[in-house]
Design a protein around this motif. Structure first.
Motif, PDB file in Angstrom:
ATOM      1  N   UNK A 111      52.554  47.100  59.974  1.00  0.00           N
ATOM      2  CA  UNK A 111      51.225  46.573  59.634  1.00  0.00           C
ATOM      3  C   UNK A 111      51.295  45.660  58.414  1.00  0.00           C
ATOM      4  N   UNK A 112      52.122  46.037  57.464  1.00  0.00           N
ATOM      5  CA  UNK A 112      52.293  45.190  56.278  1.00  0.00           C
ATOM      6  C   UNK A 112      52.772  43.794  56.688  1.00  0.00           C
ATOM      7  N   UNK A 113      53.655  43.759  57.677  1.00  0.00           N
ATOM      8  CA  UNK A 113      54.192  42.490  58.166  1.00  0.00           C
ATOM      9  C   UNK A 113      53.102  41.651  58.844  1.00  0.00           C
ATOM     10  N   UNK A 114      52.212  42.299  59.577  1.00  0.00           N
ATOM     11  CA  UNK A 114      51.103  41.595  60.234  1.00  0.00           C
ATOM     12  C   UNK A 114      50.267  40.836  59.202  1.00  0.00           C
ATOM     13  N   UNK A 115      49.893  41.546  58.129  1.00  0.00           N
ATOM     14  CA  UNK A 115      49.034  40.925  57.119  1.00  0.00           C
ATOM     15  C   UNK A 115      49.792  39.900  56.272  1.00  0.00           C
ATOM     16  N   UNK A 116      51.088  40.109  56.108  1.00  0.00           N
ATOM     17  CA  UNK A 116      51.905  39.145  55.372  1.00  0.00           C
ATOM     18  C   UNK A 116      51.976  37.818  56.140  1.00  0.00           C
ATOM     19  N   UNK A 139      44.787  47.527  64.295  1.00  0.00           N
ATOM     20  CA  UNK A 139      44.856  46.707  63.081  1.00  0.00           C
ATOM     21  C   UNK A 139      43.609  46.888  62.226  1.00  0.00           C
ATOM     22  N   UNK A 140      42.450  46.869  62.876  1.00  0.00           N
ATOM     23  CA  UNK A 140      41.186  47.004  62.131  1.00  0.00           C
ATOM     24  C   UNK A 140      41.117  48.350  61.410  1.00  0.00           C
ATOM     25  N   UNK A 141      41.468  49.421  62.126  1.00  0.00           N
ATOM     26  CA  UNK A 141      41.408  50.751  61.515  1.00  0.00           C
ATOM     27  C   UNK A 141      42.404  50.880  60.364  1.00  0.00           C
TER      28      UNK A 141
END
Length: 369
Positions: free
Chosen positions: A190-195, A294-296
Motif C-alpha cells: 500500500x505504501x508503494x501505491x501511494x508513493x 485502498x480506500x479503507x
C-alpha cells in the motif's frame, strides 16, 4: 408465458415463446430454471422479456431493475467502455436500486425527480456528483419512454446544480513524508501505491491496473495504457481518454523501491504463482488489491496521526502537480504527465496554483517610461 415447478429439481422455471424463427419455422422457446419461488421466476421472466424479446411491456409491471438492465444491454451493444458500464452499475446499486425498488414508473413526476435529487444532496454528495446521478436517472427514464411505458421523461427541464470551482487540496513534500512514516512493515504494498500516486500524478484506477509489463525499470518509466475495472476479478479497460495513454518518467529512488518490491513479491507469491509478470504489481496475497481495499487502508493510516492534514486519495494527483509547479516545471510537461487532452484542462484545474506574474509585468512596464 408459464411459470411452473421443475419436477427434477423442485425449483421454479419460466417458459416463454418469442415468436417463430423465420428460417426454421419453429417456435423460439426460452426456458430458464433454478428459481426458489414462483415470484422469483415471474420477475426473471419479466426482466428477460424486457431485455431480450420484442414484446410490449406493461407500464404496471416494469421496474427500475428492468430499466437498468435494458440500458446496460444497449450500452454493451453500442460497445461502451466496460469501465463506464461498471461505473454506472456502481452508481445504480448505491443510489437508485433501493430508493426506486417499489416505484410505479408510470406515475413518477417531475416533482419526484426533484425529491430524489434532494435526497442525494442530504447524503452529503457534491453538486457535481448529484448532477452525474441525475444524468443517469434521465438516461434510465429515457428507456421507459422508448418502451412506451411513459409518454414523457419526468427529468426534462431539471437544471443542473451550480458547480462550485473545486477546492484543490494537496500535501507538500514534508506532509507526504509524514504520511509515509505511518506505514507498518507489512503494509509495503500500500505504501508503494501511494508513493507512485504522489510521484507520478496517476489516477488510482491507472495505478491499480499496473502489471510488471507496464514498468520499464531500465528506462525508468511507467507506461499507462489501462485502468482497473471494479469487480471481483483483476480486469482492466482502456483509460479515461485517448490522451491518458502515456509514458511517465520516474525517479531512480522509486525504481530501486520497485525493484526490491518485485523480488519480495516473487517470494511472497511463489506458493501460488509461477510467474508474477501478469499480476498486479502490488499483489502480495492470492487476491489483488481493489479500490475498496485502498480506500479503507488509506483512511485507517490517516487516523494514526491526528496532526496530518486530511486530503482525499485523488488529492495525491493534485499534490504531484503542486510539487511540479513549485519547482517551476513547464505547463506542457505537467499536461503530458497527467494525461490531459489539452493544456486548457490543466490551466482550468490548476491555474490558480501558478504564481501571479502581475508584479513582473508591471516592473517591465515601469522600465519603459
Amino acid at each position: 408465458m408459464v411459470q411452473r415447478k421443475d419436477k427434477k429439481t423442485n425449483k421454479w422455471l419460466f417458459d416463454i415463446s418469442d415468436g417463430v424463427n423465420p428460417v426454421t419455422n419453429e417456435r423460439n422457446r426460452i426456458i430458464r430454471r433454478g428459481f426458489r419461488t414462483k415470484q422469483d421466476a415471474l420477475k426473471a421472466e419479466e426482466l428477460y422479456i424486457a431485455t431480450h424479446c420484442n414484446k410490449a411491456i406493461s407500464s404496471k409491471s416494469i421496474t427500475f431493475d428492468m430499466l437498468y438492465e435494458m440500458m446496460k444491454q444497449t450500452d454493451i451493444t453500442e460497445e461502451k467502455k466496460e469501465s463506464y458500464i461498471k461505473s454506472q452499475e456502481y452508481s445504480y446499486n448505491k443510489h437508485f436500486k433501493k430508493y426506486f425498488e417499489k416505484a410505479n414508473i408510470s406515475k413518477l413526476t417531475h416533482s419526484d425527480m426533484i425529491v430524489f435529487r434532494d435526497v442525494l444532496l442530504k447524503k452529503g454528495l457534491s453538486n457535481n456528483t448529484v448532477n452525474k446521478q441525475m444524468i443517469l436517472l434521465k438516461k434510465l427514464m429515457n428507456v421507459a419512454v422508448k418502451k412506451q411505458c411513459i409518454a414523457e421523461n419526468p427529468c426534462h427541464n431539471i437544471k443542473k446544480l451550480i458547480q462550485k470551482a473545486p477546492v484543490i487540496d494537496f500535501w507538500t513534500v514534508d506532509e507526504f513524508k509524514q504520511f509515509l512514516t505511518l506505514f507498518k512493515e507489512e503494509e509495503e504494498a500500500y505504501r508503494l501505491i501511494f508513493l507512485i500516486a504522489f510521484s507520478t500524478g496517476m489516477r488510482i484506477g491507472e495505478i491499480l491496473a499496473l502489471t510488471w509489463k507496464d514498468i520499464d525499470l531500465e528506462d525508468e518509466s511507467i507506461h499507462v495504457t489501462k485502468t482497473l475495472i471494479r469487480g471481483t476479478k483483476f480486469r482492466s479497460s482502456s483509460p479515461k481518454t485517448d490522451s491518458s495513454v502515456r509514458r511517465i518518467a520516474i525517479q531512480t529512488s522509486l525504481v530501486r523501491t520497485l525493484t526490491k518490491w518485485k523480488e519480495n513479491q516473487q517470494q511472497l507469491l511463489a506458493p501460488y504463482f509461477k510467474d508474477t509478470e501478469d499480476l498486479q504489481i502490488f499483489q502480495y496475497v492470492p487476491s489483488f488489491i481493489n479500490y475498496d481495499n485502498v480506500r479503507r487502508k488509506y483512511n485507517n493510516i490517516c487516523k494514526r496521526d491526528s496532526t496530518l492534514k486530511q486530503i482525499r486519495i485523488h488529492d495525491l494527483r493534485h499534490s504531484h502537480v503542486a510539487f511540479l509547479i513549485h519547482n517551476e516545471e513547464k505547463e506542457f510537461v505537467i499536461k503530458e504527465r497527467l494525461g490531459h487532452s489539452t493544456i486548457k484542462i490543466t490551466y482550468d484545474i490548476y491555474g490558480h496554483l501558478y504564481p501571479s506574474k502581475q508584479k513582473e509585468v508591471s516592473s517591465k512596464l515601469n522600465n519603459l517610461f
